[in-house]
Write a protein that holds these residues in place. Structure first.
Motif, PDB file in Angstrom:
ATOM      1  N   ASP A 128     -61.200  48.094 -59.070  1.00 17.86           N
ATOM      2  CA  ASP A 128     -61.600  47.763 -57.702  1.00 17.86           C
ATOM      3  C   ASP A 128     -60.808  46.583 -57.153  1.00 17.86           C
ATOM      4  O   ASP A 128     -61.133  46.048 -56.093  1.00 17.86           O
ATOM      5  N   GLY A 129     -59.775  46.143 -57.878  1.00 16.43           N
ATOM      6  CA  GLY A 129     -58.906  45.077 -57.404  1.00 16.43           C
ATOM      7  C   GLY A 129     -59.358  43.683 -57.763  1.00 16.43           C
ATOM      8  O   GLY A 129     -58.603  42.733 -57.589  1.00 16.43           O
ATOM      9  N   ARG A 130     -60.582  43.529 -58.279  1.00 17.38           N
ATOM     10  CA  ARG A 130     -61.112  42.186 -58.537  1.00 17.38           C
ATOM     11  C   ARG A 130     -60.751  41.680 -59.932  1.00 17.38           C
ATOM     12  O   ARG A 130     -60.549  42.456 -60.848  1.00 17.38           O
ATOM     13  N   TYR A 131     -60.705  40.350 -60.041  1.00 16.65           N
ATOM     14  CA  TYR A 131     -60.506  39.696 -61.337  1.00 16.65           C
ATOM     15  C   TYR A 131     -61.827  39.746 -62.113  1.00 16.65           C
ATOM     16  O   TYR A 131     -62.904  39.620 -61.534  1.00 16.65           O
ATOM     17  N   CYS A 132     -61.725  39.923 -63.425  1.00 17.28           N
ATOM     18  CA  CYS A 132     -62.924  40.015 -64.275  1.00 17.28           C
ATOM     19  C   CYS A 132     -62.978  38.810 -65.208  1.00 17.28           C
ATOM     20  O   CYS A 132     -62.103  38.645 -66.068  1.00 17.28           O
ATOM     21  N   LEU A 133     -63.993  37.950 -65.019  1.00 19.66           N
ATOM     22  CA  LEU A 133     -64.233  36.807 -65.900  1.00 19.66           C
ATOM     23  C   LEU A 133     -65.277  37.217 -66.940  1.00 19.66           C
ATOM     24  O   LEU A 133     -66.426  37.491 -66.599  1.00 19.66           O
ATOM     25  N   THR A 134     -64.873  37.269 -68.207  1.00 13.26           N
ATOM     26  CA  THR A 134     -65.765  37.674 -69.287  1.00 13.26           C
ATOM     27  C   THR A 134     -66.534  36.462 -69.808  1.00 13.26           C
ATOM     28  O   THR A 134     -65.948  35.413 -70.048  1.00 13.26           O
ATOM     29  N   ILE A 135     -67.854  36.629 -69.981  1.00 16.15           N
ATOM     30  CA  ILE A 135     -68.725  35.538 -70.415  1.00 16.15           C
ATOM     31  C   ILE A 135     -69.512  36.009 -71.640  1.00 16.15           C
ATOM     32  O   ILE A 135     -70.129  37.073 -71.620  1.00 16.15           O
ATOM     33  N   THR A 136     -69.468  35.194 -72.694  1.00 13.10           N
ATOM     34  CA  THR A 136     -70.199  35.508 -73.923  1.00 13.10           C
ATOM     35  C   THR A 136     -71.286  34.458 -74.156  1.00 13.10           C
ATOM     36  O   THR A 136     -71.236  33.360 -73.600  1.00 13.10           O
ATOM     37  N   CYS A 137     -72.266  34.814 -74.987  1.00 17.21           N
ATOM     38  CA  CYS A 137     -73.348  33.876 -75.313  1.00 17.21           C
ATOM     39  C   CYS A 137     -73.631  33.951 -76.806  1.00 17.21           C
ATOM     40  O   CYS A 137     -73.229  34.901 -77.485  1.00 17.21           O
ATOM     41  N   THR A 138     -74.330  32.934 -77.310  1.00 21.24           N
ATOM     42  CA  THR A 138     -74.702  32.939 -78.719  1.00 21.24           C
ATOM     43  C   THR A 138     -75.718  34.049 -78.984  1.00 21.24           C
ATOM     44  O   THR A 138     -76.492  34.427 -78.102  1.00 21.24           O
TER      45      THR A 138
END
Length: 593
Positions: A128-138
């Motif tokens: 969709d053209g957008r940047y993807c910021l990946t977020i992880t958690c404990t």
């Protein structure tokens, strides 16, 4: 032809059907219509940087990642009820930086982690053209709580951004692009490094038109002028601030190099004289730059910061300076007089010759224009074959990624089906519990009914005894005990009948609900069967897609790929075998009715 959309809304048609593609910005430099756009990103091959002991990219140009559709709205994707990865999709770099800073400041111990940097890869942009910021958690309850807090801080419960509507975001992003382009167009000297690394003919021709220093200045520094005939005869006058040779540029302090400081200062002066001048002088500046690199390394100040501070003072990036070091070292055995005899070549040609290690042959054939062109044609043919091989590898990688995506989709569908089954099993357990409760209530009512019947039998027995006694006794008075017992019996029977009717209705409803649950469980079992069959289909499809690339591998690449393939197949076979060895009473986790 497929139409793709740039971040600024511009539409470009390309003969491909990929979800995203790169729009190469030919001649990307000051004056280009996209110059300064924050979404322009470098592309090029990766190589080992011996000095930095890491892999670095050789920037060959710049491109804009395009997509078939373009979404400007920022969104949160993922569940806040599990420990899985979540994502933030956005094109607003300021917003992404704000989210990244909040995560770092609020959770310094990395209970949740996601860091945004403008050093973006092509794969970071989605379909969709957008940047993807990946977020992880404990992987604990605290990690899940941090995701909920992140959602509440920046997004609405449905995942939309709080402080802006999609229309406002689009207007902001377009305004950011316009503002960045205006700033870069007003300060071209600050971005000369980006222009210098371009390989397009337009960039090369514009660089060739910039005049070098005068012959008297060159003689004063002990160097024979190396102007090409074209540039020395009719080169236009360019303002001093467009060249690194401007007198306003202060000399660099090499005192940290000790006895080698004067040699480095001399090389620095020659670099300033030739960098940004005529085309063949670019190589001369590369030679002097490589000399400074060698001197800083020899003095032991390479790691102490002298080298880095020097190339940054010239406005060069790490990758650009390293490319010039390699070019200069490849021509290091050549003299200035030999370089002057070279025919006019583009910087792309010069970089190709430097990378190939044929600089010595080029200098030897400097007076023979035809020989130089033949040598250049041979190098271009080799590079074309190399690029063709890289293109095939890239195509194979894309096909492999598509296969992985298909497998991931199948796994997601399987997980969804398993989740549905778990939900149905939980509902079935609840219904079974309700059925047990109703059965217990029915038994209690039956006991009450039996107790009432026993009381009635006793009352009837007392009535019979009273009647028998009355037959043998004279009537003295009338005591209506029979009526009392009759009314008590009627009341007891009425209560019992009402309770039995309620229990019968509850039993009927319960049977309907259990039948519906059994039907859903049967459907889920069919879905499990179909999904399990699809696993073999997708594995076969992945193999058919990639076996052409696999058949072309040789040597270590073939051994590594074969080992990885065998490991994956053995892992799948072992897991499937374990499932097949479940005990006969194992029913897939469903609770007995």
């Amino acid at each position: 032809m497929t139409t793709y959309i740039c971040k600024c809304g511009r539409r470009v048609k390309k003969s491909t059907d990929a979800s995203t593609t790169g729009n190469r910005l030919s001649g990307y430099a000051p004056g280009h219509e996209c110059w300064g756009c924050p979404y322009a990103m470098p592309y090029g091959n990766y190589q080992w940087d011996e000095s930095a002991r890491t892999v670095s990219r050789e920037t060959q140009g710049y491109e804009c990642r395009m997509s078939k559709t373009l979404t400007y709205a920022s969104e949160f994707a993922g569940s806040i009820k599990d420990k899985c990865t979540c994502r933030v999709h956005s094109l607003d770099f300021d917003f992404l930086s704000q989210v990244s800073a909040w995560i770092k400041d609020t959770y310094p111990d990395r209970e949740i982690f996601g860091s945004f940097s403008k050093d973006i890869r092509a794969s970071d942009y989605g379909s969709d053209g957008r940047y993807c910021l990946t977020i992880t958690c404990t992987q604990n309850l605290k990690g899940i709580a941090t995701k909920r807090e992140l959602l509440g801080q920046f997004f609405t419960p449905n995942g939309s951004r709080k402080d802006m509507t999609p229309q406002q975001e689009m207007e902001k992003i377009l305004a950011d692009i316009k503002k960045a382009k205006e700033i870069f167009s007003c300060t071209p000297a600050q971005n000369a490094d980006a222009a210098a690394t371009m390989t397009s003919p337009a960039a090369s021709s514009s660089a060739a038109a910039i005049p070098t220093t005068s012959a008297s200045e060159a003689a004063a520094n002990g160097l024979t002028p190396a102007l090409s005939p074209q540039s020395s005869a009719s080169a236009p006058v360019v303002p001093a601030e467009t060249s690194f040779a401007s007198a306003a540029v202060p000399s660099f302090d090499f005192s940290a190099l000790g006895d080698l400081s004067q040699q480095a200062a001399d090389a620095d002066q020659q670099f300033d004289l030739h960098y940004g001048a005529a085309q063949d002088e670019y190589m001369i500046s590369c030679i002097y730059l490589a000399r400074i690199h060698a001197l800083t390394a020899k003095a032991g100040r390479y790691g102490g910061g002298t080298w880095t501070k020097w190339y940054e003072s010239k406005g060069l990036s790490k990758s650009s300076s390293w490319n010039m070091v390699k070019t200069g070292e490849s021509f290091n055995g050549s003299t200035i007089e030999q370089l002057k005899q070279l025919p006019e070549l583009t910087r792309k040609d010069l970089n190709l010759i430097a990378r190939s290690g044929c600089a010595g042959q080029l200098v030897e054939a400097a007076g023979d224009r035809q020989r130089v062109q033949e040598l250049l044609a041979q190098l271009k043919a080799k590079e074309y074959k190399l690029n063709e091989t890289q293109a095939r590898l890239k195509s194979a990688f894309i096909q492999e990624q598509e296969s992985r995506d298909a497998m991931n989709t199948a796994n997601a569908q399987l997980e969804a089906a398993l989740a549905d089954i778990d939900g149905l099993q939980e509902q079935c357990a609840q219904m079974s519990q309700r059925a047990n409760d109703a059965e217990e209530a029915r038994i209690a009512a039956r006991l009450q009914c039996q107790k009432a019947e026993a009381e009635r039998d006793k009352a009837e027995e007392r009535v019979r005894d009273a009647e028998e006694a009355l037959k043998h006794q004279p009537i003295v008075g009338i005591v209506d005990e029979e009526e009392v017992d009759r009314r008590a019996a009627e009341k007891a029977w009425g209560l019992a009948d009402a309770r039995n009717a309620e229990l019968a209705k509850d039993n009927a409803d319960m049977k309907k609900q259990i039948a519906a649950l059994n039907s859903k469980i049967s459907d889920a079992a069919q879905s499990d069967f179909e999904n399990a069959n699809n696993i073999a289909f997708f594995c076969r499809r992945a193999w058919d897609t990639g076996k052409g690339s696999y058949s072309r591998l040789v040597g270590e690449d073939l051994e590594t790929t074969f080992a990885s393939l065998c490991e994956t197949l053995n892992s799948i076979r072992e897991e499937a075998a374990r499932l097949c060895r479940q005990p006969p009473e194992y029913d897939g986790g469903e609770e007995d009715e």
